[in-house]
Design a protein around this motif. Structure first.
Motif, short mmCIF file in Angstrom:
data_model
loop_
_atom_site.label_atom_id
_atom_site.label_comp_id
_atom_site.label_asym_id
_atom_site.label_seq_id
_atom_site.Cartn_x
_atom_site.Cartn_y
_atom_site.Cartn_z
N GLY A 106 1.18 -1.13 -0.25
CA GLY A 106 0.47 -0.01 -0.02
C GLY A 106 0.68 0.72 -0.04
N HIS A 107 -0.21 2.38 0.39
CA HIS A 107 0.44 4.00 0.49
C HIS A 107 -0.10 4.53 1.54
CE1 HIS A 107 1.81 3.64 -4.50
NE2 HIS A 107 0.17 3.17 -4.78
N GLY A 108 1.19 5.24 1.45
CA GLY A 108 0.72 6.46 3.06
C GLY A 108 0.90 5.30 4.26
N GLU A 109 2.04 6.19 5.36
CA GLU A 109 2.35 5.49 6.65
C GLU A 109 1.07 5.37 7.57
OE1 GLU A 109 3.99 3.56 8.78
OE2 GLU A 109 5.14 4.26 7.36
N GLU A 110 -0.10 6.00 7.23
CA GLU A 110 -1.20 5.51 8.21
C GLU A 110 -1.98 4.38 7.63
OE1 GLU A 110 -5.31 7.89 9.84
OE2 GLU A 110 -3.78 9.03 8.55
N ARG A 111 -1.72 4.46 6.38
CA ARG A 111 -3.21 2.82 5.85
C ARG A 111 -1.83 1.92 6.48
NH1 ARG A 111 -7.16 3.89 2.91
NH2 ARG A 111 -7.64 6.34 2.47
N LEU A 112 -0.56 1.76 6.57
CA LEU A 112 0.25 0.53 6.39
C LEU A 112 0.81 0.28 7.59
CD1 LEU A 112 3.32 1.99 4.49
CD2 LEU A 112 1.73 -0.24 3.61
N ALA A 113 0.42 1.60 8.71
CA ALA A 113 0.31 1.37 9.63
C ALA A 113 -0.74 0.17 10.54
CB ALA A 113 0.99 2.62 10.52
N LEU A 114 -2.30 1.20 10.06
CA LEU A 114 -3.18 0.05 10.20
C LEU A 114 -3.58 -1.44 9.51
CD1 LEU A 114 -6.14 2.25 8.71
CD2 LEU A 114 -5.58 1.44 11.14
N ALA A 157 -9.77 2.11 15.29
CA ALA A 157 -8.35 2.40 14.55
C ALA A 157 -9.11 3.17 13.61
CB ALA A 157 -7.83 0.99 14.78
N LEU A 158 -9.76 2.01 12.38
CA LEU A 158 -9.66 2.89 11.67
C LEU A 158 -10.27 4.68 11.84
CD1 LEU A 158 -12.02 0.28 9.93
CD2 LEU A 158 -9.94 0.70 9.51
N VAL A 159 -10.82 5.33 12.75
CA VAL A 159 -11.39 6.82 12.46
C VAL A 159 -10.43 7.79 13.15
CG1 VAL A 159 -12.73 8.21 13.66
CG2 VAL A 159 -14.06 6.01 13.31
N THR A 160 -9.60 8.67 11.35
CA THR A 160 -8.75 9.12 11.81
C THR A 160 -9.21 10.62 12.66
OG1 THR A 160 -7.95 8.88 9.30
CG2 THR A 160 -6.91 11.37 10.50
N ALA A 161 -10.50 11.70 12.14
CA ALA A 161 -10.63 11.82 13.07
C ALA A 161 -12.49 12.08 13.17
CB ALA A 161 -10.40 13.83 12.67
N ARG A 162 -13.17 12.65 14.73
CA ARG A 162 -14.38 13.04 14.62
C ARG A 162 -14.43 14.59 13.95
NH1 ARG A 162 -13.48 8.58 17.86
NH2 ARG A 162 -15.38 7.59 18.27
N LYS A 221 -10.56 6.98 7.77
CA LYS A 221 -12.13 6.79 7.80
C LYS A 221 -12.73 8.11 8.78
CE LYS A 221 -13.35 3.24 5.09
NZ LYS A 221 -13.45 3.48 4.27
N TYR A 222 -13.49 8.97 8.33
CA TYR A 222 -13.85 10.41 9.33
C TYR A 222 -15.09 10.30 9.87
CZ TYR A 222 -9.11 12.57 7.75
OH TYR A 222 -8.35 12.68 7.41
N ALA A 223 -15.16 10.38 11.58
CA ALA A 223 -16.48 9.96 11.83
C ALA A 223 -17.60 12.09 11.64
CB ALA A 223 -16.95 9.68 13.06
#
Length: 168
Positions: free
Chosen positions: A3-11, A124-129, A149-151
């Protein structure tokens, strides 16, 4: 997982991926080689789940499965899209190619069951509310691959679910 992007890879690591490969700066050939290097005898993956939905990633997915392996085309390409596969490995390696449509009432019900039963760490999937009024900003962030994902919180629930800003 590639994948791409550190946030997604960390997930991916958080959810248990044994091997995570950042393919951001790789050509498709380099991605293929990187995946094959990580498999026994460079044979390929037992199961490949393509979740991007582009002709290029569909074609790549079909080249990284082991003989007899399963390629699941989860990411849907736009209507009218065509892909090309080399027929020799498909035929002689006996790949199993599977398309799957995941937006059915049964899949939604199963997903809700998993979430309600706390079988998946959805938080863990929610980046921010963010307030629902921020929808356009959130869409812009997602278009630029920022966040996962954003809530979106409707006004009636903002006081209870959004962090309160301090005094101005």
């Amino acid at each position: 997982m590639t994948g791409h992007g550190e946030e997604r890879l960390a997930l991916a690591r958080h959810f248990g991926a044994d091997i995570v490969i950042d393919v951001s700066a790789m050509s498709f050939l380099e991605q293929r080689q990187a995946v094959l290097r990580e498999t026994d005898a460079h044979r390929g993956a037992d199961i490949v789940i393509e979740a991007v939905g582009t002709p290029e990633t569909w074609e790549l997915a079909a080249t990284i499965a082991r003989p007899g392996g399963l390629v699941n085309f989860f990411g849907g390409c736009p209507s009218g899209t065509q892909v090309k596969f080399d027929t020799r490995p498909l035929h002689y390696s006996e790949f199993n190619l599977k398309g799957v449509f995941h937006h059915t009432p049964a899949y939604f019900a199963q997903a809700l069951e998993l979430i309600q039963g706390h079988h998946i760490d959805v938080e863990a999937l929610v980046t921010a509310r963010v307030p629902l009024a921020s929808l356009l900003r959130v869409l812009e962030l997602l278009l630029h691959k920022q966040g996962v994902k954003y809530a979106l919180i409707p006004p009636a629930f903002q006081q209870a679910l959004l962090p309160q800003a301090g005094p101005a």
